[in-house]
Motif scaffolding. Structure first.
Motif, mmCIF file in Angstrom:
data_model
loop_
_atom_site.group_PDB
_atom_site.id
_atom_site.type_symbol
_atom_site.label_atom_id
_atom_site.label_comp_id
_atom_site.label_asym_id
_atom_site.label_seq_id
_atom_site.Cartn_x
_atom_site.Cartn_y
_atom_site.Cartn_z
ATOM 1 N N ALA A 114 0.833 -1.203 0.000
ATOM 2 C CA ALA A 114 0.000 0.000 0.000
ATOM 3 C C ALA A 114 0.869 1.255 0.000
ATOM 4 C CB ALA A 114 -0.937 -0.010 1.209
ATOM 5 N N ALA A 115 1.969 1.221 0.757
ATOM 6 C CA ALA A 115 2.873 2.364 0.788
ATOM 7 C C ALA A 115 3.539 2.554 -0.575
ATOM 8 C CB ALA A 115 3.929 2.169 1.866
ATOM 9 N N ALA A 116 3.896 1.448 -1.241
ATOM 10 C CA ALA A 116 4.530 1.549 -2.561
ATOM 11 C C ALA A 116 3.589 2.190 -3.566
ATOM 12 C CB ALA A 116 4.956 0.161 -3.037
ATOM 13 N N LYS A 117 2.312 1.826 -3.537
ATOM 14 C CA LYS A 117 1.346 2.434 -4.452
ATOM 15 C C LYS A 117 1.171 3.923 -4.165
ATOM 16 C CE LYS A 117 -1.283 -1.831 -5.202
ATOM 17 N NZ LYS A 117 -2.583 -2.527 -5.010
ATOM 18 N N ALA A 118 1.184 4.288 -2.878
ATOM 19 C CA ALA A 118 1.061 5.699 -2.522
ATOM 20 C C ALA A 118 2.270 6.488 -3.013
ATOM 21 C CB ALA A 118 0.912 5.843 -1.007
ATOM 22 N N VAL A 119 3.462 5.896 -2.890
ATOM 23 C CA VAL A 119 4.674 6.558 -3.368
ATOM 24 C C VAL A 119 4.617 6.743 -4.884
ATOM 25 C CG1 VAL A 119 7.154 6.266 -3.698
ATOM 26 C CG2 VAL A 119 6.141 5.864 -1.448
ATOM 27 N N ASP A 120 4.168 5.723 -5.607
ATOM 28 C CA ASP A 120 4.056 5.829 -7.067
ATOM 29 C C ASP A 120 3.111 6.962 -7.459
ATOM 30 O OD1 ASP A 120 5.812 3.757 -7.371
ATOM 31 O OD2 ASP A 120 4.263 2.231 -7.676
ATOM 32 N N ALA A 121 1.989 7.065 -6.752
ATOM 33 C CA ALA A 121 1.030 8.128 -7.049
ATOM 34 C C ALA A 121 1.616 9.498 -6.731
ATOM 35 C CB ALA A 121 -0.262 7.901 -6.261
ATOM 36 N N PHE A 122 2.383 9.577 -5.642
ATOM 37 C CA PHE A 122 3.006 10.845 -5.259
ATOM 38 C C PHE A 122 4.023 11.282 -6.316
ATOM 39 C CE2 PHE A 122 6.164 13.473 -3.224
ATOM 40 C CZ PHE A 122 5.444 14.284 -2.357
ATOM 41 N N VAL A 123 4.891 10.351 -6.738
ATOM 42 C CA VAL A 123 5.930 10.679 -7.709
ATOM 43 C C VAL A 123 5.324 11.065 -9.053
ATOM 44 C CG1 VAL A 123 7.881 9.728 -8.997
ATOM 45 C CG2 VAL A 123 7.656 9.265 -6.544
ATOM 46 N N ALA A 124 4.200 10.437 -9.416
ATOM 47 C CA ALA A 124 3.576 10.715 -10.708
ATOM 48 C C ALA A 124 2.867 12.066 -10.748
ATOM 49 C CB ALA A 124 2.580 9.605 -11.054
ATOM 50 N N ALA A 125 2.562 12.626 -9.591
ATOM 51 C CA ALA A 125 1.833 13.895 -9.546
ATOM 52 C C ALA A 125 2.742 15.058 -9.925
ATOM 53 C CB ALA A 125 1.243 14.119 -8.160
ATOM 54 N N ASP A 126 2.173 16.065 -10.578
ATOM 55 C CA ASP A 126 2.926 17.271 -10.936
ATOM 56 C C ASP A 126 2.972 18.271 -9.786
ATOM 57 O OD1 ASP A 126 3.443 16.376 -13.531
ATOM 58 O OD2 ASP A 126 1.504 17.122 -14.250
ATOM 59 N N VAL A 150 -3.060 11.801 -2.084
ATOM 60 C CA VAL A 150 -3.080 11.111 -3.375
ATOM 61 C C VAL A 150 -3.472 9.644 -3.259
ATOM 62 C CG1 VAL A 150 -1.369 12.673 -4.354
ATOM 63 C CG2 VAL A 150 -0.597 10.563 -3.247
ATOM 64 N N ALA A 151 -3.337 9.054 -2.056
ATOM 65 C CA ALA A 151 -3.597 7.614 -1.944
ATOM 66 C C ALA A 151 -4.263 7.217 -0.635
ATOM 67 C CB ALA A 151 -2.289 6.845 -2.109
ATOM 68 N N ASP A 152 -4.760 8.185 0.137
ATOM 69 C CA ASP A 152 -5.427 7.887 1.417
ATOM 70 C C ASP A 152 -4.534 7.079 2.355
ATOM 71 O OD1 ASP A 152 -7.790 9.215 0.706
ATOM 72 O OD2 ASP A 152 -8.550 7.445 -0.333
ATOM 73 N N LEU A 153 -3.235 7.320 2.317
ATOM 74 C CA LEU A 153 -2.319 6.631 3.222
ATOM 75 C C LEU A 153 -2.424 7.276 4.600
ATOM 76 C CD1 LEU A 153 -0.091 4.397 3.244
ATOM 77 C CD2 LEU A 153 1.568 6.257 3.033
ATOM 78 N N ALA A 154 -2.844 6.487 5.590
ATOM 79 C CA ALA A 154 -3.059 7.027 6.935
ATOM 80 C C ALA A 154 -2.414 6.097 7.951
ATOM 81 C CB ALA A 154 -4.544 7.188 7.215
ATOM 82 N N PRO A 155 -1.178 6.349 8.370
ATOM 83 C CA PRO A 155 -0.519 5.500 9.360
ATOM 84 C C PRO A 155 -1.295 5.487 10.676
ATOM 85 C CG PRO A 155 1.060 6.960 8.303
ATOM 86 C CD PRO A 155 -0.294 7.432 7.894
ATOM 87 N N PRO A 156 -1.447 4.311 11.309
ATOM 88 C CA PRO A 156 -2.198 4.245 12.566
ATOM 89 C C PRO A 156 -1.454 4.807 13.769
ATOM 90 C CG PRO A 156 -1.323 2.086 12.011
ATOM 91 C CD PRO A 156 -1.010 2.981 10.851
ATOM 92 N N SER A 157 -0.147 5.038 13.636
ATOM 93 C CA SER A 157 0.651 5.577 14.738
ATOM 94 C C SER A 157 1.631 6.606 14.186
ATOM 95 C CB SER A 157 1.413 4.455 15.457
ATOM 96 O OG SER A 157 2.275 3.775 14.569
ATOM 97 N N PRO A 158 2.146 7.488 15.045
ATOM 98 C CA PRO A 158 3.086 8.502 14.555
ATOM 99 C C PRO A 158 4.308 7.864 13.906
ATOM 100 C CG PRO A 158 2.330 9.042 16.769
ATOM 101 C CD PRO A 158 1.832 7.661 16.475
#
Length: 301
Positions: free
Chosen positions: A157-169, A233-241
């Motif tokens: 899930a983190a890898a997909k979020a990173v891909d979406a982040f990098v692809a964004a302008d 960009v990917a709704d990545l929400a870590p459950p802890s700091p």
């Protein structure tokens, strides 16, 4: 302040002039463990006490409230661990950098560890004159390499979020600053961002470990700003700091996108001068940007 017969303030007698700075030393130190929760002000006080205990001849400013000539560059925020914090000492006498490294490290509390000390090399000569001050260390700190551990986050899930982040302008986030709430683009400051798969797999608990190279901009883009962007960009929400560690600071290599050692331009191959020249403390310790895992890979653009 004395008052004269006419009511005017009489000049105060001046004290002795402060000793001039003879040598400037640049120090790389780490902020580890519980010390990551220490404020920068408390770290400054700890360094000043350690300098006194170690007998390092630090210079002082002039005026009624003289301060030791210790300057900091690119200090990490409270709550963030770091393997690459930097400060500069102005000394009234010449000292062997290796001896200063050992003495200062022994005098600092556990968790504040001195990794390297080099003498600041002055600028190249221009005609017959030479500047007294070396080039500013802060000018070399162009970017930081961050490691962010997200406990409880699935690596894929983190890898997909990173891909979406990098692809964004462009990715705008909002943060409360001293001037109120501001919106700014975090994507432009990130020159590299990736999932460290080997470190994530080798961790002691399920987590995702990210590495990111972030340029120093105004306003500063922090790792938590990038996590906010990943959430957009990917709704990545870590459950802890997150556990954030700065692995390196320095100039960015235009060819590779990696960070160079900001102390390299100051390194000397000649023997140290002064009373400590014969101390024989050996070469400086090798620098490392790997505080936890030797199998972690560097972030690349």
């Amino acid at each position: 302040m004395r008052v004269g017969r006419t009511g005017a303030l009489a000049p105060q007698p001046e004290g002795p002039a402060p000793a001039p700075v003879i040598q400037r030393l640049r120090v790389r130190y780490a902020k580890r463990g519980r010390m990551r929760f220490t404020s920068h002000r408390d770290i400054s006080r700890a360094v000043e006490r350690a300098v006194r205990r170690a007998g390092i001849p630090v210079a002082f400013s002039a005026g009624f409230t003289p301060h030791p000539k210790i300057s900091y560059a690119g200090a990490a925020a409270t709550g963030v661990a770091s393997e690459a914090e930097y400060l500069e000492l102005g000394l009234t006498e010449t000292r062997d950098p290796a001896r200063v490294r050992d003495d200062l490290d022994a005098a600092l509390p556990a968790g504040l560890d001195v990794l390297d000390v080099v003498e600041a090399r002055p600028p190249a000569r221009t005609g017959e004159a030479q500047a007294a001050r070396p080039a500013a260390l802060a000018d070399r700190l162009e970017a930081s390499l961050w490691q962010v551990r997200l406990d409880g986050v699935d690596a894929e899930a983190a890898a997909k979020a990173v891909d979406a982040f990098v692809a964004a302008d462009r990715i705008e986030v909002e943060r409360l600053t001293k001037k109120g709430r501001r919106r700014f683009d975090v994507r432009a400051a990130v020159s590299a961002c990736e999932l460290d798969r080997r470190a994530s797999a080798a961790a002691d608990a399920p987590c995702a470990i990210l590495r990111m190279v972030v340029r120093h901009t105004t306003p500063a883009v922090r790792p938590d700003d990038i996590l906010a962007g990943l959430g957009q960009v990917a709704d990545l929400a870590p459950p802890s700091p997150p556990l954030v560690t700065r692995l390196a600071q320095g100039p960015v290599d235009a060819a590779t996108g990696e960070l160079a050692d900001p102390l390299d331009p100051d390194r000397e191959t000649v023997a140290p001068s002064g009373d400590d020249a014969a101390a024989g403390h050996g070469p400086a310790r090798p620098q490392s940007a790997e505080p936890a895992s030797a199998d972690a890979v560097s972030a690349r653009p």
